[in-house]
Design an enzyme around this catalytic site. Structure first.
Site, PDB file in Angstrom:
ATOM      1  N   LYS A 169       1.864  46.167  16.109  1.00  0.00           N
ATOM      2  CA  LYS A 169       3.053  46.537  16.890  1.00  0.00           C
ATOM      3  C   LYS A 169       2.715  47.633  17.905  1.00  0.00           C
ATOM      4  CE  LYS A 169       5.466  47.710  13.224  1.00  0.00           C
ATOM      5  NZ  LYS A 169       4.436  47.478  12.186  1.00  0.00           N
ATOM      6  N   ARG A 219      -8.499  51.798  11.234  1.00  0.00           N
ATOM      7  CA  ARG A 219      -7.671  52.322  12.332  1.00  0.00           C
ATOM      8  C   ARG A 219      -7.979  53.794  12.605  1.00  0.00           C
ATOM      9  NH1 ARG A 219      -1.308  51.615  12.402  1.00  0.00           N
ATOM     10  NH2 ARG A 219      -1.450  52.527  10.317  1.00  0.00           N
ATOM     11  N   ARG A 222      -4.754  58.068   9.853  1.00  0.00           N
ATOM     12  CA  ARG A 222      -3.420  58.391   9.375  1.00  0.00           C
ATOM     13  C   ARG A 222      -3.430  58.634   7.869  1.00  0.00           C
ATOM     14  NH1 ARG A 222       0.856  54.273  12.052  1.00  0.00           N
ATOM     15  NH2 ARG A 222       1.584  54.260   9.888  1.00  0.00           N
ATOM     16  N   ARG A 229       3.221  49.997   1.217  1.00  0.00           N
ATOM     17  CA  ARG A 229       3.949  49.760   2.472  1.00  0.00           C
ATOM     18  C   ARG A 229       4.174  48.266   2.693  1.00  0.00           C
ATOM     19  NH1 ARG A 229      -0.060  52.573   6.268  1.00  0.00           N
ATOM     20  NH2 ARG A 229       1.229  51.723   7.933  1.00  0.00           N
TER      21      ARG A 229
HETATM   22  P1  AP5 Z   1      -1.365  48.919  14.987  1.00  0.00           P
HETATM   23  O1  AP5 Z   1      -1.069  48.434  16.356  1.00  0.00           O
HETATM   24  O2  AP5 Z   1      -1.491  50.388  14.752  1.00  0.00           O
HETATM   25  O3  AP5 Z   1      -0.356  48.270  13.943  1.00  0.00           O
HETATM   26  P2  AP5 Z   1       1.190  48.594  13.660  1.00  0.00           P
HETATM   27  O4  AP5 Z   1       1.875  47.283  13.495  1.00  0.00           O
HETATM   28  O5  AP5 Z   1       1.731  49.536  14.686  1.00  0.00           O
HETATM   29  O6  AP5 Z   1       1.028  49.274  12.248  1.00  0.00           O
HETATM   30  P3  AP5 Z   1       1.665  50.594  11.623  1.00  0.00           P
HETATM   31  O7  AP5 Z   1       0.860  50.925  10.398  1.00  0.00           O
HETATM   32  O8  AP5 Z   1       1.813  51.657  12.661  1.00  0.00           O
HETATM   33  O9  AP5 Z   1       3.055  50.076  11.214  1.00  0.00           O
HETATM   34  P4  AP5 Z   1       4.024  50.702  10.221  1.00  0.00           P
HETATM   35  O10 AP5 Z   1       5.223  49.896  10.520  1.00  0.00           O
HETATM   36  O11 AP5 Z   1       3.597  50.711   8.820  1.00  0.00           O
HETATM   37  O12 AP5 Z   1       4.007  52.259  10.606  1.00  0.00           O
HETATM   38  P5  AP5 Z   1       5.050  53.172  11.363  1.00  0.00           P
HETATM   39  O13 AP5 Z   1       4.277  54.127  12.173  1.00  0.00           O
HETATM   40  O14 AP5 Z   1       6.098  52.354  12.008  1.00  0.00           O
HETATM   41  O15 AP5 Z   1      -2.722  48.176  14.513  1.00  0.00           O
HETATM   42  C1  AP5 Z   1      -3.308  48.446  13.240  1.00  0.00           C
HETATM   43  C2  AP5 Z   1      -4.844  48.420  13.365  1.00  0.00           C
HETATM   44  O16 AP5 Z   1      -5.275  47.086  13.677  1.00  0.00           O
HETATM   45  C3  AP5 Z   1      -5.403  49.315  14.480  1.00  0.00           C
HETATM   46  O17 AP5 Z   1      -6.617  49.861  14.078  1.00  0.00           O
HETATM   47  C4  AP5 Z   1      -5.616  48.326  15.655  1.00  0.00           C
HETATM   48  O18 AP5 Z   1      -6.641  48.761  16.530  1.00  0.00           O
HETATM   49  C5  AP5 Z   1      -5.993  47.059  14.910  1.00  0.00           C
HETATM   50  N1  AP5 Z   1      -5.586  45.837  15.615  1.00  0.00           N
HETATM   51  C6  AP5 Z   1      -4.461  45.649  16.365  1.00  0.00           C
HETATM   52  N2  AP5 Z   1      -4.418  44.386  16.838  1.00  0.00           N
HETATM   53  C7  AP5 Z   1      -5.536  43.761  16.350  1.00  0.00           C
HETATM   54  C8  AP5 Z   1      -6.065  42.433  16.476  1.00  0.00           C
HETATM   55  N3  AP5 Z   1      -5.430  41.486  17.196  1.00  0.00           N
HETATM   56  N4  AP5 Z   1      -7.222  42.149  15.839  1.00  0.00           N
HETATM   57  C9  AP5 Z   1      -7.875  43.092  15.103  1.00  0.00           C
HETATM   58  N5  AP5 Z   1      -7.435  44.366  14.951  1.00  0.00           N
HETATM   59  C10 AP5 Z   1      -6.269  44.693  15.570  1.00  0.00           C
HETATM   60  O19 AP5 Z   1       5.749  53.935  10.152  1.00  0.00           O
HETATM   61  C11 AP5 Z   1       5.060  54.859   9.346  1.00  0.00           C
HETATM   62  C12 AP5 Z   1       5.988  55.432   8.292  1.00  0.00           C
HETATM   63  O20 AP5 Z   1       7.091  56.112   8.920  1.00  0.00           O
HETATM   64  C13 AP5 Z   1       6.664  54.412   7.362  1.00  0.00           C
HETATM   65  O21 AP5 Z   1       5.839  54.062   6.285  1.00  0.00           O
HETATM   66  C14 AP5 Z   1       7.916  55.184   6.940  1.00  0.00           C
HETATM   67  O22 AP5 Z   1       7.615  56.151   5.965  1.00  0.00           O
HETATM   68  C15 AP5 Z   1       8.311  55.900   8.210  1.00  0.00           C
HETATM   69  N6  AP5 Z   1       9.215  55.117   9.072  1.00  0.00           N
HETATM   70  C16 AP5 Z   1       8.968  54.730  10.360  1.00  0.00           C
HETATM   71  N7  AP5 Z   1      10.001  54.027  10.862  1.00  0.00           N
HETATM   72  C17 AP5 Z   1      10.935  53.959   9.876  1.00  0.00           C
HETATM   73  C18 AP5 Z   1      12.210  53.347   9.770  1.00  0.00           C
HETATM   74  N8  AP5 Z   1      12.734  52.656  10.814  1.00  0.00           N
HETATM   75  N9  AP5 Z   1      12.891  53.461   8.601  1.00  0.00           N
HETATM   76  C19 AP5 Z   1      12.376  54.152   7.565  1.00  0.00           C
HETATM   77  N10 AP5 Z   1      11.167  54.753   7.576  1.00  0.00           N
HETATM   78  C20 AP5 Z   1      10.445  54.664   8.729  1.00  0.00           C
HETATM   79 ZN    ZN Z   2       2.438  51.524  14.635  1.00  0.00          ZN
END
Ligand code: AP5
Ligand code: ZN
Length: 214
Positions: free
Chosen positions: A13, A123, A156, A167
């Site tokens: 994402k 990552r 992270r 997660r």
């Molecule tokens: P990346 O692009 O970073 O993936 P992502 O989908 O953004 O993953 P996240 O871990 O950030 O998602 P998340 O939803 O768990 O975390 P968030 O920050 O929202 O890519 C991942 C890796 O893969 C990278 O190394 C990248 O380079 C690689 N990659 C990308 N594309 C690729 C490809 N095509 N091929 C190979 N490799 C690839 O949330 C974190 C925490 O915040 C949550 O756990 C929760 O505690 C809290 N939180 C956030 N939002 C909320 C909410 N709305 N409600 C409640 N709690 C929340």
């Molecule tokens: Zn993310």
């Protein structure tokens, strides 16, 4: 244009959000990035959510909804925005409907759980900008440093395998039901939904996302 990027942790994402933001000139609203900034700044919100986030839990709907309402009221969101990591529960999605926030497009990036753990263990992130790299699949030009600023990249706190599995379980339980929620809204013509296969190179996925948004 108002877009939601839906997908499991590590689906890509954040990676794709940067491309959409540039191409369409809309701000990325990543609740994860906003919360991590609050943790780093040790603000009252940051102190509340630090332990929940590092253990891979979800922050309460009330806190998140207040944070997002505040953010989308800002001037740069007037012509649209891209949600990354929000909504993440049915109550969060319902809060948007109740607030009269119409969404044009929901893009679901689909990646199998087995692929996720490997992605997240490699990552590396640039904390200040939210730019995302992978040691193998999306490496920076100089190992360990951000391409644009030269700052050091970090891992992270929630990217350890045991936390990633928690997660993922929470994603399937709390967030995946949003696919059905938005499919039902698509049936009434109020939103368009696209499911994108999220395995392939970063450039291949970008092309699929742009096709869906075209
Ligand atoms: P990346 O692009 O970073 O993936 P992502 O989908 O953004 O993953 P996240 O871990 O950030 O998602 P998340 O939803 O768990 O975390 P968030 O920050 O929202 O890519 C991942 C890796 O893969 C990278 O190394 C990248 O380079 C690689 N990659 C990308 N594309 C690729 C490809 N095509 N091929 C190979 N490799 C690839 O949330 C974190 C925490 O915040 C949550 O756990 C929760 O505690 C809290 N939180 C956030 N939002 C909320 C909410 N709305 N409600 C409640 N709690 C929340
Ligand atoms: Zn993310």
């Amino acid at each position: 244009m108002r877009v939601i990027l839906l997908g499991a942790p590590g689906a890509g994402k954040g990676t794709q959000a940067k491309f959409i933001m540039e191409k369409f000139g809309i701000p990325q609203i990543s609740t994860g990035d906003m919360l991590r900034a609050a943790v780093k700044a040790e603000s009252p919100l940051g102190l509340k959510v630090k332990d929940i986030m590092s253990s891979g839990g979800l922050v309460s709907d009330d806190l998140i909804i207040a944070l997002v309402k505040d953010r989308i009221a800002q001037a740069d969101c007037a012509s649209g925005f891209l949600f990354d990591g929000f909504p993440r529960t049915i109550p969060q999605a319902e809060a948007l409907v109740e607030a009269g926030v119409e969404i044009d497009h929901v893009i679901e990036i689909d990646v199998a759980d087995e692929v996720i753990v490997e992605r997240l263990s490699g990552r590396r992130v640039h904390e200040a900008s939210g730019r995302v790299y992978h040691t193998v699949y999306n490496p920076p030009k100089v190992a360990g440093t951000d391409d644009e600023t030269g700052d050091e990249l970090v891992q992270r706190a929630d990217d350890q395998e045991v936390t990633v599995r928690k997660r993922l379980a929470l994603y399937h339980e709390q967030t995946e039901p949003l696919v059905g929620f938005y499919a039902a809204r698509q049936a009434t013509g109020s939103v368009k939904c696209s499911k994108i296969a999220g395995v392939g190179t970063v450039d291949e996925i970008r092309a699929r996302v742009f096709d869906a948004l075209a």
